[in-house]
Design an enzyme around this catalytic site. Structure first.
Site, short mmCIF file in Angstrom:
data_model
loop_
_atom_site.label_atom_id
_atom_site.label_comp_id
_atom_site.label_asym_id
_atom_site.label_seq_id
_atom_site.Cartn_x
_atom_site.Cartn_y
_atom_site.Cartn_z
CB CYS A 230 -14.15 -10.49 74.68
SG CYS A 230 -14.82 -10.39 76.32
CB ILE B 73 -18.33 -15.73 61.50
CG1 ILE B 73 -18.56 -14.57 60.54
CG2 ILE B 73 -18.37 -15.23 62.93
CD1 ILE B 73 -20.01 -14.08 60.55
CG ASP B 74 -13.46 -18.60 58.25
OD1 ASP B 74 -13.28 -18.09 59.39
OD2 ASP B 74 -12.84 -19.61 57.88
NE ARG C 277 -14.40 -13.70 69.56
CZ ARG C 277 -15.12 -13.75 70.68
NH1 ARG C 277 -15.26 -12.69 71.42
NH2 ARG C 277 -15.71 -14.88 71.04
CE LYS D 266 -19.48 -15.54 78.58
NZ LYS D 266 -19.43 -15.36 77.13
CG ASN D 267 -19.38 -19.15 76.50
OD1 ASN D 267 -19.90 -18.03 76.47
ND2 ASN D 267 -18.07 -19.32 76.62
CG ASP E 23 -13.46 -18.98 77.52
OD1 ASP E 23 -12.78 -18.37 76.67
OD2 ASP E 23 -14.58 -19.47 77.27
NE ARG F 114 -20.03 -9.22 76.91
CZ ARG F 114 -18.90 -9.76 76.48
NH1 ARG F 114 -17.79 -9.09 76.49
NH2 ARG F 114 -18.88 -10.98 76.00
C1 EPZ Z 1 -16.61 -19.33 72.04
O1 EPZ Z 1 -16.27 -18.30 71.12
C2 EPZ Z 1 -16.83 -18.64 73.36
N1 EPZ Z 1 -17.86 -17.63 73.20
C3 EPZ Z 1 -15.53 -18.00 73.84
O2 EPZ Z 1 -15.76 -17.56 75.17
C4 EPZ Z 1 -14.41 -19.03 73.88
O3 EPZ Z 1 -13.19 -18.39 74.16
C5 EPZ Z 1 -14.30 -19.77 72.53
O4 EPZ Z 1 -15.60 -20.30 72.16
C6 EPZ Z 1 -13.32 -20.93 72.58
O5 EPZ Z 1 -13.69 -21.83 73.57
C7 EPZ Z 1 -19.14 -17.99 73.20
O6 EPZ Z 1 -19.50 -19.14 73.34
C8 EPZ Z 1 -20.13 -16.90 73.03
P1 EPZ Z 1 -14.47 -20.44 68.40
P2 EPZ Z 1 -16.30 -18.62 69.56
O7 EPZ Z 1 -15.30 -20.31 67.18
O8 EPZ Z 1 -17.34 -19.62 69.31
C9 EPZ Z 1 -11.18 -19.63 64.99
C10 EPZ Z 1 -15.65 -16.15 76.99
O9 EPZ Z 1 -14.69 -15.67 77.61
N2 EPZ Z 1 -12.35 -19.50 64.10
O10 EPZ Z 1 -14.46 -21.75 69.11
O11 EPZ Z 1 -16.38 -17.31 68.86
C11 EPZ Z 1 -11.08 -18.48 65.97
O12 EPZ Z 1 -10.40 -17.38 65.42
C12 EPZ Z 1 -15.68 -16.17 75.48
O13 EPZ Z 1 -16.65 -16.61 77.55
C13 EPZ Z 1 -12.14 -19.35 62.75
O14 EPZ Z 1 -11.01 -19.31 62.26
O15 EPZ Z 1 -14.87 -19.27 69.39
C14 EPZ Z 1 -10.38 -19.11 67.14
O16 EPZ Z 1 -8.99 -19.08 66.93
C15 EPZ Z 1 -14.62 -15.37 74.85
N3 EPZ Z 1 -13.24 -19.26 61.93
C16 EPZ Z 1 -10.84 -20.57 67.11
O17 EPZ Z 1 -11.38 -20.77 65.79
C17 EPZ Z 1 -14.52 -19.31 62.41
O18 EPZ Z 1 -15.45 -19.23 61.60
C18 EPZ Z 1 -11.90 -20.95 68.12
O19 EPZ Z 1 -13.00 -20.03 68.02
C19 EPZ Z 1 -14.69 -19.47 63.79
C20 EPZ Z 1 -13.60 -19.55 64.61
#
Ligand code: EPZ
Length: 420
Positions: A118, A125-126, A123, A22-23, A307, A399
């Protein structure tokens, strides 16, 4: 509205074929936008709601999408002329944020509705925005729309991520494919799906080097072309079936997997007393003894994936002794624990730590899927519990898990989907 009704207590036995990741797929679909013209054939796509949602989004941007089978799609991108992705479908899912990187690279500007996804914690996106800005984009957020624009296209930059982020790594990679010069991402995420997206981009003619390490270099190119591609198998779907096999004291062979991607879950299952045998592209999981409690800390790849934390927490509820789970990625990813408690689990959650005291048996109850993987955790609980479990709010599960009840039925489970 639908629910899953499960009669628990049956050991899962047989073979299950794992679908596409998926991801990876949710980033590859938005990445097709980067091609100037032509037709993609993408195979081994998971048959899930998030992919249907992305197909709708691509159509709304002007693409032609034809489903060749449940797991293959043909996408013609000739008609994509719009840099704005503002449809309702965009707001429903997290990965729609990848359109920011793709559209920005293609048009030098992008407008994308704020993504959903979710409810597992804040979450931000900075880091995505930091990357785009380093490449020369001006980014603003107005009325729920993220707007990014450049004067004369993106320029390569050196970006050090403050946190290891899958989304930011991929989004910056997408944006940098057509930037002038070289972009370096340091402290990049190393997940298998990051590597898969890089391979997909390279199949389109991009020059992405180092994916799978913490330094990724992207050498900007002028043109990207359509290609044929097959998505890697889903590490998390596979891990969920491994947990389900262990929880029910079953014997399951998973097909179409990359065992290397499953090492962290395999290691934890072995520690608990489960048998795991790796083949070339298969994994057999079987268990005939009482499980032992364990400690888990979720970490970016190659650490234990967040996950799989929720399905694994179900396994801990029926393991001997005390298990401690430290969720270091998402602060809101223990919501399913309250539902597990309805089934007799003994869990104390304090911030990012869950302390689980193993019980002899879970008992069937009506529970609600709090989020995607939390929902899967409840299905696993239902499979092992005494009596009947009803899981509502399964929209979350749909989803991200393809044909869940059919795959489980194929393994002997008594599970059915019922309209409410
Ligand atoms: C991806 O989310 C996955 N989603 C998530 O899977 C997964 O849990 C996550 O990566 C971690 O492996 C998709 O790929 C669509 P991150 P993502 O940016 O990319 C912090 C599932 O169950 N962060 O790696 O949104 C954030 O708060 C889903 O399939 C910032 O601070 O996650 C978190 O603590 C749920 N600033 C950490 O980084 C940012 O700009 C990791 O988040 C981005 C993230």
């Amino acid at each position: 509205m639908e629910k899953l009704v499960i009669e628990g207590g049956i050991p899962l036995k047989g073979e299950v074929v794992i679908g596409g990741a998926k991801n990876a797929a949710v980033a590859i679909m938005p990445a097709v936008v980067l091609a100037d013209e032509g037709e993609f054939i993408i195979e081994n796509l998971p048959f899930i709601e998030d992919i249907k949602c992305l197909e709708d989004i691509l159509i709304s941007l002007g693409a032609k999408v034809e489903n060749l089978s449940d797991s293959a799609v043909k996408v013609n991108v000739d008609g994509i002329k719009d840099y704005r992705a503002l449809s309702e479908a965009v707001k429903k899912m997290r990965a729609s944020y990848y359109l920011l990187g793709s559209l920005l690279a293609k048009f030098g500007r992008a407008e994308v509705a704020f993504p959903g996804g979710c409810p597992i914690g804040v979450r931000p996106i900075d880091q995505h925005i930091k990357g785009f800005e380093a490449m020369g984009a001006k980014v603003t957020i107005e009325h729920g729309i993220i707007k990014a624009e450049t004067q004369d296209g993106l320029k390569g930059a050196h970006i050090y991520l403050d946190v290891v982020s899958v989304g930011a790594t991929i989004n910056i990679m997408l944006a940098a494919t057509k930037a002038k010069g070289v972009t370096t991402i340091e402290n990049a995420a190393k997940e298998p799906h990051v590597v898969d997206v890089a391979n997909f981009l390279n199949s389109m003619g991009a020059k992405v080097k180092g994916a799978g390490t913490d330094v990724i270099k992207i050498y900007g190119v002028d043109k990207l072309t359509a290609c044929n591609y097959s998505v890697i198998p889903d590490q998390i779907e596979a891990g969920t079936y491994m947990v389900a096999a262990a929880a029910t004291q079953g014997d399951v062979v998973l097909k179409n997997v990359i065992p290397k991607h499953l090492e962290s879950i395999t290691a934890k299952l072995l520690e608990m007393g489960v048998n795991v045998e790796e083949g070339e592209d298969t994994v057999r999981v079987y268990c005939d003894r009482k499980l032992k409690g364990i400690n888990i800390k979720t970490l970016p790849y190659p650490g234990f994936p967040t996950d799989l934390q929720q399905p694994m927490s179900t396994l801990c509820t029926i393991a001997e002794g005390v298990s401690i789970i430290n969720e270091s990625i998402w602060e809101g990813r223990f919501k399913h624990c309250d539902e597990l408690k309805r089934m007799g689990a003994k869990i104390k959650v304090e911030g990012r730590i869950a302390v689980i005291e193993g019980v002899q048996k879970l008992s069937g109850a009506e529970v609600s899927a709090t989020d995607l993987r939390g929902g899967a955790a409840l299905v696993v609980a239902g499979l092992v519990a005494d009596g009947v479990t009803e899981v509502t709010n399964i929209i979350h599960i749909d989803r991200g898990y393809e044909k869940l009840e059919y795959k489980l039925q194929g393994l002997g489970a008594k599970i059915k989907r019922v309209k409410i």
